[in-house]
Design a protein around this motif. Structure first.
Motif, PDB file in Angstrom:
ATOM      1  N   THR A 136       0.851  -1.185   0.000  1.00 15.59           N
ATOM      2  CA  THR A 136       0.000   0.000   0.000  1.00 15.59           C
ATOM      3  C   THR A 136       0.890   1.241   0.000  1.00 15.59           C
ATOM      4  O   THR A 136       1.855   1.327   0.752  1.00 15.59           O
ATOM      5  CB  THR A 136      -0.921  -0.003   1.236  1.00 15.59           C
ATOM      6  OG1 THR A 136      -1.786  -1.135   1.136  1.00 15.59           O
ATOM      7  CG2 THR A 136      -1.741   1.267   1.320  1.00 15.59           C
ATOM      8  N   ILE A 137       0.549   2.179  -0.866  1.00 15.12           N
ATOM      9  CA  ILE A 137       1.275   3.441  -0.963  1.00 15.12           C
ATOM     10  C   ILE A 137       0.293   4.553  -0.621  1.00 15.12           C
ATOM     11  O   ILE A 137      -0.757   4.674  -1.244  1.00 15.12           O
ATOM     12  CB  ILE A 137       1.834   3.663  -2.382  1.00 15.12           C
ATOM     13  CG1 ILE A 137       2.834   2.570  -2.737  1.00 15.12           C
ATOM     14  CG2 ILE A 137       2.467   5.048  -2.488  1.00 15.12           C
ATOM     15  CD1 ILE A 137       3.298   2.635  -4.180  1.00 15.12           C
ATOM     16  N   ASP A 138       0.637   5.351   0.345  1.00 11.95           N
ATOM     17  CA  ASP A 138      -0.212   6.473   0.760  1.00 11.95           C
ATOM     18  C   ASP A 138       0.438   7.770   0.298  1.00 11.95           C
ATOM     19  O   ASP A 138       1.395   8.242   0.912  1.00 11.95           O
ATOM     20  CB  ASP A 138      -0.375   6.448   2.284  1.00 11.95           C
ATOM     21  CG  ASP A 138      -1.392   7.460   2.782  1.00 11.95           C
ATOM     22  OD1 ASP A 138      -1.762   8.371   2.008  1.00 11.95           O
ATOM     23  OD2 ASP A 138      -1.806   7.343   3.946  1.00 11.95           O
ATOM     24  N   LEU A 139      -0.063   8.327  -0.792  1.00 13.97           N
ATOM     25  CA  LEU A 139       0.526   9.555  -1.323  1.00 13.97           C
ATOM     26  C   LEU A 139       0.177  10.786  -0.492  1.00 13.97           C
ATOM     27  O   LEU A 139       0.777  11.830  -0.661  1.00 13.97           O
ATOM     28  CB  LEU A 139       0.105   9.769  -2.774  1.00 13.97           C
ATOM     29  CG  LEU A 139       0.681   8.765  -3.773  1.00 13.97           C
ATOM     30  CD1 LEU A 139       0.248   9.120  -5.192  1.00 13.97           C
ATOM     31  CD2 LEU A 139       2.188   8.705  -3.691  1.00 13.97           C
ATOM     32  N   ARG A 140      -0.772  10.645   0.424  1.00 10.87           N
ATOM     33  CA  ARG A 140      -1.072  11.773   1.316  1.00 10.87           C
ATOM     34  C   ARG A 140       0.085  12.037   2.254  1.00 10.87           C
ATOM     35  O   ARG A 140       0.288  13.157   2.711  1.00 10.87           O
ATOM     36  CB  ARG A 140      -2.323  11.480   2.148  1.00 10.87           C
ATOM     37  CG  ARG A 140      -3.585  11.267   1.342  1.00 10.87           C
ATOM     38  CD  ARG A 140      -4.710  10.808   2.222  1.00 10.87           C
ATOM     39  NE  ARG A 140      -4.282   9.605   2.947  1.00 10.87           N
ATOM     40  CZ  ARG A 140      -4.942   9.058   3.956  1.00 10.87           C
ATOM     41  NH1 ARG A 140      -6.061   9.594   4.377  1.00 10.87           N
ATOM     42  NH2 ARG A 140      -4.496   7.969   4.539  1.00 10.87           N
ATOM     43  N   VAL A 170      11.458   3.755  -4.156  1.00 12.70           N
ATOM     44  CA  VAL A 170      11.497   4.371  -5.481  1.00 12.70           C
ATOM     45  C   VAL A 170      10.908   3.431  -6.527  1.00 12.70           C
ATOM     46  O   VAL A 170      10.142   3.857  -7.392  1.00 12.70           O
ATOM     47  CB  VAL A 170      12.942   4.778  -5.841  1.00 12.70           C
ATOM     48  CG1 VAL A 170      13.042   5.221  -7.286  1.00 12.70           C
ATOM     49  CG2 VAL A 170      13.433   5.875  -4.911  1.00 12.70           C
ATOM     50  N   ASP A 171      11.228   2.148  -6.450  1.00 13.77           N
ATOM     51  CA  ASP A 171      10.709   1.192  -7.442  1.00 13.77           C
ATOM     52  C   ASP A 171       9.192   1.088  -7.382  1.00 13.77           C
ATOM     53  O   ASP A 171       8.536   0.931  -8.414  1.00 13.77           O
ATOM     54  CB  ASP A 171      11.340  -0.188  -7.246  1.00 13.77           C
ATOM     55  CG  ASP A 171      12.809  -0.222  -7.663  1.00 13.77           C
ATOM     56  OD1 ASP A 171      13.238   0.682  -8.418  1.00 13.77           O
ATOM     57  OD2 ASP A 171      13.522  -1.139  -7.236  1.00 13.77           O
ATOM     58  N   ASP A 172       8.620   1.163  -6.190  1.00 13.97           N
ATOM     59  CA  ASP A 172       7.167   1.122  -6.052  1.00 13.97           C
ATOM     60  C   ASP A 172       6.527   2.322  -6.738  1.00 13.97           C
ATOM     61  O   ASP A 172       5.503   2.198  -7.426  1.00 13.97           O
ATOM     62  CB  ASP A 172       6.745   1.082  -4.584  1.00 13.97           C
ATOM     63  CG  ASP A 172       7.143  -0.211  -3.879  1.00 13.97           C
ATOM     64  OD1 ASP A 172       7.426  -1.208  -4.572  1.00 13.97           O
ATOM     65  OD2 ASP A 172       7.158  -0.215  -2.639  1.00 13.97           O
ATOM     66  N   ILE A 173       7.114   3.491  -6.564  1.00 11.79           N
ATOM     67  CA  ILE A 173       6.581   4.706  -7.187  1.00 11.79           C
ATOM     68  C   ILE A 173       6.770   4.654  -8.697  1.00 11.79           C
ATOM     69  O   ILE A 173       5.871   5.041  -9.457  1.00 11.79           O
ATOM     70  CB  ILE A 173       7.224   5.973  -6.587  1.00 11.79           C
ATOM     71  CG1 ILE A 173       6.872   6.101  -5.103  1.00 11.79           C
ATOM     72  CG2 ILE A 173       6.796   7.227  -7.350  1.00 11.79           C
ATOM     73  CD1 ILE A 173       5.384   6.228  -4.824  1.00 11.79           C
ATOM     74  N   LYS A 174       7.902   4.144  -9.163  1.00  9.07           N
ATOM     75  CA  LYS A 174       8.115   4.030 -10.611  1.00  9.07           C
ATOM     76  C   LYS A 174       7.088   3.082 -11.239  1.00  9.07           C
ATOM     77  O   LYS A 174       6.579   3.339 -12.327  1.00  9.07           O
ATOM     78  CB  LYS A 174       9.534   3.543 -10.915  1.00  9.07           C
ATOM     79  CG  LYS A 174      10.584   4.608 -10.739  1.00  9.07           C
ATOM     80  CD  LYS A 174      11.946   4.073 -11.127  1.00  9.07           C
ATOM     81  CE  LYS A 174      13.012   5.138 -10.991  1.00  9.07           C
ATOM     82  NZ  LYS A 174      14.350   4.636 -11.359  1.00  9.07           N
ATOM     83  N   THR A 175       6.791   1.992 -10.550  1.00  5.77           N
ATOM     84  CA  THR A 175       5.763   1.064 -11.052  1.00  5.77           C
ATOM     85  C   THR A 175       4.418   1.768 -11.110  1.00  5.77           C
ATOM     86  O   THR A 175       3.695   1.666 -12.111  1.00  5.77           O
ATOM     87  CB  THR A 175       5.678  -0.188 -10.151  1.00  5.77           C
ATOM     88  OG1 THR A 175       6.934  -0.850 -10.153  1.00  5.77           O
ATOM     89  CG2 THR A 175       4.595  -1.135 -10.622  1.00  5.77           C
ATOM     90  N   THR A 233       9.615   9.688  -7.772  1.00  8.70           N
ATOM     91  CA  THR A 233       9.270  10.721  -6.800  1.00  8.70           C
ATOM     92  C   THR A 233       7.757  10.777  -6.629  1.00  8.70           C
ATOM     93  O   THR A 233       7.024  10.942  -7.606  1.00  8.70           O
ATOM     94  CB  THR A 233       9.773  12.100  -7.274  1.00  8.70           C
ATOM     95  OG1 THR A 233      11.181  12.026  -7.464  1.00  8.70           O
ATOM     96  CG2 THR A 233       9.452  13.178  -6.255  1.00  8.70           C
ATOM     97  N   ALA A 234       7.310  10.667  -5.404  1.00  3.40           N
ATOM     98  CA  ALA A 234       5.879  10.706  -5.108  1.00  3.40           C
ATOM     99  C   ALA A 234       5.459  12.150  -4.893  1.00  3.40           C
ATOM    100  O   ALA A 234       5.151  12.569  -3.799  1.00  3.40           O
ATOM    101  CB  ALA A 234       5.579   9.867  -3.874  1.00  3.40           C
ATOM    102  N   GLY A 235       5.442  12.901  -5.980  1.00 10.25           N
ATOM    103  CA  GLY A 235       5.125  14.318  -5.878  1.00 10.25           C
ATOM    104  C   GLY A 235       3.698  14.645  -6.269  1.00 10.25           C
ATOM    105  O   GLY A 235       2.842  13.767  -6.416  1.00 10.25           O
ATOM    106  N   TRP A 273      -4.451  -1.034  -7.027  1.00  9.63           N
ATOM    107  CA  TRP A 273      -3.442  -1.795  -7.781  1.00  9.63           C
ATOM    108  C   TRP A 273      -4.119  -2.676  -8.827  1.00  9.63           C
ATOM    109  O   TRP A 273      -3.693  -2.726  -9.978  1.00  9.63           O
ATOM    110  CB  TRP A 273      -2.596  -2.669  -6.858  1.00  9.63           C
ATOM    111  CG  TRP A 273      -1.452  -1.988  -6.179  1.00  9.63           C
ATOM    112  CD1 TRP A 273      -1.241  -1.896  -4.835  1.00  9.63           C
ATOM    113  CD2 TRP A 273      -0.329  -1.325  -6.778  1.00  9.63           C
ATOM    114  NE1 TRP A 273      -0.077  -1.212  -4.573  1.00  9.63           N
ATOM    115  CE2 TRP A 273       0.501  -0.853  -5.754  1.00  9.63           C
ATOM    116  CE3 TRP A 273       0.039  -1.068  -8.103  1.00  9.63           C
ATOM    117  CZ2 TRP A 273       1.687  -0.155  -5.994  1.00  9.63           C
ATOM    118  CZ3 TRP A 273       1.227  -0.369  -8.353  1.00  9.63           C
ATOM    119  CH2 TRP A 273       2.030   0.074  -7.298  1.00  9.63           C
ATOM    120  N   ARG A 274      -5.175  -3.373  -8.433  1.00  7.30           N
ATOM    121  CA  ARG A 274      -5.843  -4.277  -9.368  1.00  7.30           C
ATOM    122  C   ARG A 274      -6.398  -3.519 -10.564  1.00  7.30           C
ATOM    123  O   ARG A 274      -6.235  -3.927 -11.712  1.00  7.30           O
ATOM    124  CB  ARG A 274      -6.960  -5.049  -8.672  1.00  7.30           C
ATOM    125  CG  ARG A 274      -7.514  -6.169  -9.574  1.00  7.30           C
ATOM    126  CD  ARG A 274      -8.529  -7.039  -8.887  1.00  7.30           C
ATOM    127  NE  ARG A 274      -9.836  -6.380  -9.081  1.00  7.30           N
ATOM    128  CZ  ARG A 274     -10.748  -6.253  -8.149  1.00  7.30           C
ATOM    129  NH1 ARG A 274     -10.562  -6.712  -6.930  1.00  7.30           N
ATOM    130  NH2 ARG A 274     -11.889  -5.659  -8.409  1.00  7.30           N
TER     131      ARG A 274
END
Length: 94
Positions: free
Chosen positions: A10-14, A23-28, A57-59, A86-87
């Motif tokens: 899980t990625i929380d951009l907030r 970094v690899d998770d954000i690039k994906t 970069t999660a900008g 993701w799905r």
């Protein structure tokens, strides 16, 4: 048929600016969002969203693209990339 293997963390951009995200998770995430953005989607202000640079970069641009995707995919518009997001990103079928 091409298979995509994604680490489903899980990625929380907030909270991206406060916490380190792989970094690899954000690039994906950015690569999958770019597949969506080729359809010419627009942000909340009506302006087109440019394809993302795969910089890890999660900008603000990544967050804006994610929110547009979540809206189009009829998901909770929360800037969190969990299992459902993701799905939908992988399937791109909505």
């Amino acid at each position: 048929m091409t298979q995509v293997a994604v680490n489903l963390k899980t990625i929380d951009l907030r909270k991206a600016e406060l916490h380190s995200i792989e970094v690899d998770d954000i690039k994906t995430l950015q690569a999958l969002l770019n597949l969506f953005l080729t359809a010419g989607d627009v942000g909340e202000d009506g302006s087109p969203i440019s394809p993302l640079i795969l910089d890890g970069t999660a900008g603000a641009d990544t967050k804006q693209a994610l929110l547009a995707f979540q809206t189009a995919a009829h998901l909770a518009k929360d800037a969190i990339v969990g299992p459902l997001t993701w799905r939908k990103l992988i399937e791109q079928d909505f």
